[in-house]
Scaffold this active site. Structure first.
Site, PDB file in Angstrom:
ATOM      1  N   LYS A  79      -1.256   8.719   0.495  1.00 32.30           N
ATOM      2  CA  LYS A  79      -1.844   7.486   1.033  1.00 32.30           C
ATOM      3  C   LYS A  79      -0.792   6.741   1.831  1.00 32.30           C
ATOM      4  CE  LYS A  79      -4.329   3.321  -0.586  1.00 32.30           C
ATOM      5  NZ  LYS A  79      -4.858   2.596  -1.775  1.00 32.30           N
ATOM      6  N   SER A 154      -9.752   1.294  -1.653  1.00 27.24           N
ATOM      7  CA  SER A 154      -9.019   1.405  -0.417  1.00 27.24           C
ATOM      8  C   SER A 154      -8.449   2.803  -0.133  1.00 27.24           C
ATOM      9  CB  SER A 154      -7.863   0.403  -0.397  1.00 27.24           C
ATOM     10  OG  SER A 154      -6.909   0.715  -1.392  1.00 27.24           O
ATOM     11  N   SER A 178      -9.134   1.132  -6.412  1.00 25.96           N
ATOM     12  CA  SER A 178      -8.947   1.862  -5.148  1.00 25.96           C
ATOM     13  C   SER A 178      -8.733   3.362  -5.255  1.00 25.96           C
ATOM     14  CB  SER A 178      -7.783   1.261  -4.375  1.00 25.96           C
ATOM     15  OG  SER A 178      -8.235   0.140  -3.688  1.00 25.96           O
TER      16      SER A 178
END
Ligand code: GLN
Length: 487
Positions: A79, A154, A178
């Site tokens: 990420k 997210s 997330s």
């Protein structure tokens, strides 16, 4: 079966048996990225040069039979809020668009040492604030099961990359859901470890008392394998726990007889879609059929989770994000009049709407005169929520809830309504407030979109949670389905 459809442990076994090579595996995933990335948009940056260098090294390890770990030669996406030296870490924000970190996050370092391959950095909501990945300053990531729908957020890029067959595993971060919510929306497995289990060093901070890094994978065994690689004390992160790390794969294959499961009634009622509720109830019934015991219970302070989270998380964010002033990191506005003008224009131009909203909310909650009324009070209620979990865990070994009240929603559908978007995390946020571990795993489909079940464990008892998750998974085949992504 295509190589790009396989799990880490399947690929590893093929490598060990000489049925494939590190180069062939990388080639298959790289080909899949080429084929689908234009439609899915999971990555902010692809790093083929780095990956190809790593492939050569990992191939040597295999051919020399030296230093082989369960991840040697296998691709893992990172990420884009975790530092990978020499590659921008943008947090999907204009503010950090050109910021290149000089060091590796501890999790990245650990994976690199294990011989994992890094094909790229994945898209996210800006600074991890959001539930759809639509708050990225760069692109919208699509749900591989249906391209008109969001992948969640997210960590939407990471979940979408795993679901689309672009990588077998990815790293996400989870402050209020997330990792779990996008895993649920994309039909993959995602785990938020106990706060302190995994080092946060090199993770760009959002809300430091809630943030935790964890894996996104295609099945529970891979999740356990990743947890073994990621976990452990780190002197660079004072909040990482200095306690022994168990073998997370140890409980896999043990039955669930006698395990006591609690169902918090607050998370099965109003606001939860019928299709989601039915899928999760059916999953619980299956576990009961396998010998688990199940009882309904109450976590009475859960109803305050959202307001408490949106005070604490924004307060911490306003403090953490104060460092982006145009001096040390990333973006700086041009042609400024003076230093105040530089700060203000840099921050006005560098941050997106949701990030600004959070900074304003958090600064307000911390400001003199309001601190006691908001921030301090929220901390007290957080303690009550945590003690609800402590009490529940004197009666049961695990809790089960839906991951999200709905399946994935359409791109554009909720982005104009922040409160509606915040409600998407109603089942996951309490877990971060309490600091306990939880896993999201596929447990069905509703209207063609995946539904996720959340299994919540006692602090630092990820092993029992993984044991139940694995037992469930082995008697279903949701985890074997792959998004078709037909042209
Ligand atoms: N969706 C939640 C938020 O917007 C949680 C985000 C996260 O876990 N990073 O804050």
């Amino acid at each position: 079966m295509n190589i790009y459809d396989m799990t880490l442990h399947q690929l590893w076994k093929m490598l060990r048996e000489g049925e494939t090579t590190v180069q062939e595996i990388y080639g298959s995933f790289a080909g899949r990225i080429e084929e689908v990335e234009g439609r899915v948009g999971a990555f902010v940056n692809l790093t083929p040069d780095l990956a190809e260098r790593q492939v050569l090294k990992a191939a040597d390890r295999w051919s020399e039979g030296r230093g082989i770990t369960p991840l040697t030669g296998l691709p893992v996406a990172v990420k884009d809020n975790m530092s990978l030296v020499g590659v921008p870490v943008t947090c999907s924000s204009r503010m950090l668009e050109n910021y290149i970190p000089p060091y590796n996050a501890t999790v990245v370092e650990r994976l690199a040492e294990d011989g994992a391959i890094f094909p790229g950095k994945t898209n996210m909501d800006e600074f991890a604030m959001g539930s759809s990945t639509e708050n990225s300053a760069f692109k919208v990531t699509r749900n591989p099961w249906h391209l008109d729908y969001v992948p969640g957020g997210s960590s939407g890029g990471s979940a979408a990359a795993v679901a689309a067959g672009e990588v077998p595993a990815a790293l996400g971060s989870d402050t209020g859901g997330s990792i779990r919510q996008p895993s649920s929306f994309c039909g993959v497995v995602g785990m938020k470890p106990t706060y302190g289990r995994v080092s946060r060093y090199g993770l760009v901070a959002f809300a430091s008392s809630l943030d935790q890094i964890g894996p996104i994978t295609r099945d529970v065994r891979d999740c356990a394998i990743m947890m073994n690689a990621l976990s452990g004390h780190d002197a660079c992160d004072s909040t990482s726990a200095d306690i022994p790390v168990p073998d997370h794969t140890a409980g896999l294959g043990r039955d669930v007889r006698g395990l006591r499961i609690g169902l918090p009634k607050e998370l099965f009622g109003e606001g939860i879609d019928a299709g989601v509720r039915q899928a999760v109830r059916a999953a619980v019934d299956l576990l009961v059929g396998m010998g688990a015991e199940c009882m309904e219970l109450s976590l009475p302070h859960l109803e305050y989770s959202l307001p408490v989270y949106y005070i604490i998380a924004t307060a911490e964010a306003s403090s953490n994000l104060a460092r982006y002033d145009g001096v040390q990191y990333g973006y700086r506005a041009d042609d400024v009049k003076d230093i105040i003008d530089m700060y203000s224009r840099t921050r006005s131009e560098g941050f997106g709407t949701e990030v600004k909203r959070r900074i304003i909310l958090g600064t307000y909650a911390l400001s003199s005169g309001y601190y006691d009324a908001f921030y301090l009070k929220a901390q007290k209620v957080r303690t009550l929520i945590k003690s609800d979990f402590d009490k529940a865990f004197t009666q049961v070994d695990l809790l089960i809830t839906p991951v999200s009240p709905t399946t994935a929603f359409k791109v554009g559908e909720e982005v104009g309504d922040p409160v509606q978007m915040y409600l998407s995390d109603i089942c996951t946020i309490p877990i971060n407030l309490a600091g306990v571990p939880a896993i999201s795993m596929p447990c069905g489909f509703d209207n063609g979109l995946p539904v996720g079940m959340q299994i919540i464990g006692k602090p630092f008892d990820e092993t029992t949670m993984l044991r139940a998750a694995y037992a469930y998974e082995q008697s279903t085949d949701w985890h074997k389905r792959r998004a078709a992504l037909a042209e």
